[in-house]
Design a protein around this motif. Sequence first.
Motif: not given
Ligand code: PMP
Length: 289
Positions: A155, A184, A212, A248
Amino acid sequence: MSLQVFINGRLVPKEQAVVSVFDHGLLYGDGVFEGMRSYSGRVFRLQAHLDRPWESARAIWLTIPMTQQEMAQAVYQTLQVNNISDGYIRLVVTRGAGTLGLDPNKCSNPQVIIIADHIELYPREFYEKGLRIVTASTIRNHPAALNPRIKSLNYLNNILAKIEGLQAGCVEALMLNHKGEVAECTGDNIFLVRRGELYTPPNDAGILEGVTRAAVIELAQEMNLTVHEVPLTRHDVYVADECFLTGTAAEVVPVVEVDGRTIGSGSPGPITQELQHRFQRLVRQRPDG
Ligand code: PMP
């Protein structure tokens, strides 16, 4: 009692939940992970949170050494043994211990780890007043290099952008893709509202397909809002009436300033607030209710 962590089929005190220094999860960030939430003892969208790591694992040629059903059971077992009903669950699958070379074929015993703990939400103020964010100069990984749809243990791309955000006094940072479009944030997806319609970058903008995000799109459709999954630029963000992030851990959090520009009125907008509200109702709904 110390927190119990699930590792390789067993629940052990967290001090004993350890992996080899030869694990390629550690040596190379070779593995996948997932983050889920439980509300009143029930995991929100568990199936989607299982499908994503299984798809990520497939993409990196990793076989998760258990079935989704066994994983689901292990997740609930970990929550229950720790007496957590409202919590955050971190699932990790590493490549396993190998040699010092890159070759994943020399690794054995992928480690399956489940950590359940109490959730650390952003301060309440962020939900009520909104976040300030900045655009990071670090772009999101090029999909042809490491597709952001893979939730891998590597990451660093997001961490480098997070550092830029923190250095600017922000808890989140906006990331652009290799085309200069909005992708994002470092751990959240982004939405805009303009003239009563919702906008969010499409999956092929190089984003994680947020669970989400999908839930919020469904809620918006229930409100009869038009949802556009289209490429967006920073200009679109600056001129939006409203902006919010989804994730999340964060759930739905308003954004009121981006790169020093005030978004809309400078306070969380009505559509954002309605979606926050509906999301809270959704996560607490019983499956049949
Ligand atoms: N983008 C990234 C890079 C993430 O790490 C996350 C968290 N998992 C999200 C978006 C949001 O995804 P989610 O709603 O599935 O948590």
